[in-house]
Design an enzyme around this catalytic site. Sequence first.
Site, PDB file in Angstrom:
ATOM      1  N   ASP A  93      92.002   6.498   9.556  1.00  0.00           N
ATOM      2  CA  ASP A  93      92.960   5.392   9.550  1.00  0.00           C
ATOM      3  C   ASP A  93      92.378   4.226  10.363  1.00  0.00           C
ATOM      4  O   ASP A  93      91.942   4.416  11.505  1.00  0.00           O
ATOM      5  CB  ASP A  93      94.253   5.921  10.205  1.00  0.00           C
ATOM      6  N   HIS A  94      92.361   3.045   9.795  1.00  0.00           N
ATOM      7  CA  HIS A  94      91.884   1.835  10.490  1.00  0.00           C
ATOM      8  C   HIS A  94      90.478   1.973  11.074  1.00  0.00           C
ATOM      9  O   HIS A  94      90.260   1.703  12.263  1.00  0.00           O
ATOM     10  CB  HIS A  94      92.858   1.417  11.600  1.00  0.00           C
ATOM     11  N   ASP A 115      88.846  -1.286   8.010  1.00  0.00           N
ATOM     12  CA  ASP A 115      89.830  -2.347   8.221  1.00  0.00           C
ATOM     13  C   ASP A 115      89.140  -3.607   8.725  1.00  0.00           C
ATOM     14  O   ASP A 115      88.957  -3.805   9.923  1.00  0.00           O
ATOM     15  CB  ASP A 115      90.898  -1.871   9.203  1.00  0.00           C
ATOM     16  N   ASN A 275     102.018   4.825   4.711  1.00  0.00           N
ATOM     17  CA  ASN A 275     101.622   5.317   6.035  1.00  0.00           C
ATOM     18  C   ASN A 275     102.804   5.423   6.986  1.00  0.00           C
ATOM     19  O   ASN A 275     103.540   4.439   7.183  1.00  0.00           O
ATOM     20  CB  ASN A 275     100.623   4.338   6.664  1.00  0.00           C
TER      21      ASN A 275
HETATM   22  O1  G3H Z   1      98.165   2.149  12.697  1.00  0.00           O
HETATM   23  C1  G3H Z   1      98.153   2.775  13.752  1.00  0.00           C
HETATM   24  C2  G3H Z   1      98.596   4.193  13.811  1.00  0.00           C
HETATM   25  O2  G3H Z   1      99.976   4.281  14.019  1.00  0.00           O
HETATM   26  C3  G3H Z   1      97.801   4.948  14.839  1.00  0.00           C
HETATM   27  O3  G3H Z   1      98.178   4.661  16.129  1.00  0.00           O
HETATM   28  O4  G3H Z   1      95.987   4.248  17.283  1.00  0.00           O
HETATM   29  O5  G3H Z   1      98.016   4.834  18.602  1.00  0.00           O
HETATM   30  O6  G3H Z   1      96.880   6.546  17.181  1.00  0.00           O
HETATM   31  P1  G3H Z   1      97.195   5.090  17.373  1.00  0.00           P
HETATM   32  P1  13P Z   2     104.113   2.981  11.452  1.00  0.00           P
HETATM   33  O1  13P Z   2     103.823   2.504  12.835  1.00  0.00           O
HETATM   34  O2  13P Z   2     105.168   2.144  10.798  1.00  0.00           O
HETATM   35  O3  13P Z   2     104.461   4.429  11.416  1.00  0.00           O
HETATM   36  O4  13P Z   2     102.778   2.777  10.578  1.00  0.00           O
HETATM   37  C1  13P Z   2     101.712   3.677  10.707  1.00  0.00           C
HETATM   38  C2  13P Z   2     100.474   3.185  10.048  1.00  0.00           C
HETATM   39  O5  13P Z   2     100.450   2.229   9.301  1.00  0.00           O
HETATM   40  C3  13P Z   2      99.242   3.935  10.322  1.00  0.00           C
HETATM   41  O6  13P Z   2      98.125   3.337   9.750  1.00  0.00           O
HETATM   42 ZN    ZN Z   3      98.169   1.219   9.701  1.00  0.00          ZN
END
Ligand code: G3H
Ligand code: 13P
Ligand code: ZN
Length: 332
Positions: A93-94, A115, A275
Amino acid sequence: MTSYKDLGLVNTRNLFAKAIKGGYAIPAFNFNNMEQLQAIIMACVETKSPVILQVSKGARDYANINLLRNMARGATEYAHELGCDIPIVLHLDHGDSFETCKECIDNGFSSVMIDGSHLPYDENVAVTRKVVEYAHQFDVTVEGELGVLAGIEDDVAAEKSNYTRPEEVIDFVSKTGVDSLAISIGTSHGACKFTPAQCTRNADGVLIPPPLRFDILAEIEKKLPGFPIVLHGSSSVPVEYVKMINEHGGALKDNVGIPEDQLRRAAKSAVCKINIDSDGRLAMTGTIRKVLDEKPAEFDPRKYLGPAREALKKMYMHKTVDVLGSAGHALD
Ligand code: G3H
Ligand code: 13P
Ligand code: ZN
């Protein structure tokens, strides 16, 4: 080099094609620990839903990439033991750079997000293309992003969202070769999406935030017919868990998330990945706070993590059945 194929995982290609045709979206749930992962797998097996397990940079720093990979492999065996070999994707993710994406691909991830949404357009194209060229050699699928969401993701915070410009999507997809595209149409990251002041009240007194920009989504779909679209920042911030947290010593503001009916509507379109992270955090924290508040002498972590896991499972089942519509599609 570990291939995701040896771990029992799948990439997103077929899942997205079926989701678009079937009018549902695949849940992408973030996980950082065993209880979250157990809840996700139990919920998705019970509702027979495919699932994307998402790992952020924060999760990697917290839990270690080797442990996370082996947890995902364990998840495929656990699902089998529970009675249904649901398709499971392990997704970055990201991803913030080519190097991060490469490391995940080399470590058994079946899908990565690069990203570059905060970069100038040409730099976003260049880095995304570089990731795609590497990933596709190993049949790993890649998600890119155009447009910036408001809120906080890892270390990047944006005050205001910057909607995706439909006029850029064809150029971006054809130059980069991405397999899916995350867009910005009014969702945002975190538990503080809209303040009550930004909302109106419906006849039942429920706070309704400004609607998602379905007009932008429709324009994008017109330009890229049948192309997989991704929505980040799609937690609904359940009032019951915000209340639970605050009734048991927490201090969250009354914020409003993305209404479930809007997510359902999006899932019926080319949006095929949604997500959700913050809702899981709220359910887990609310339940742990409640147990510890009501049983102050309790000190066995299983006695508060167990109920938290149950609350998570219930919430994930609700998402697959009532919101995303992915329930029943595991074996399509
Ligand atoms: O988009 C972000 C996700 O909610 C992940 O959050 O980087 O605090 O694990 P995190
Ligand atoms: P939320 O913070 O709305 O749960 O989104 C999570 C997200 O986009 C993770 O990439
Ligand atoms: Zn996200």
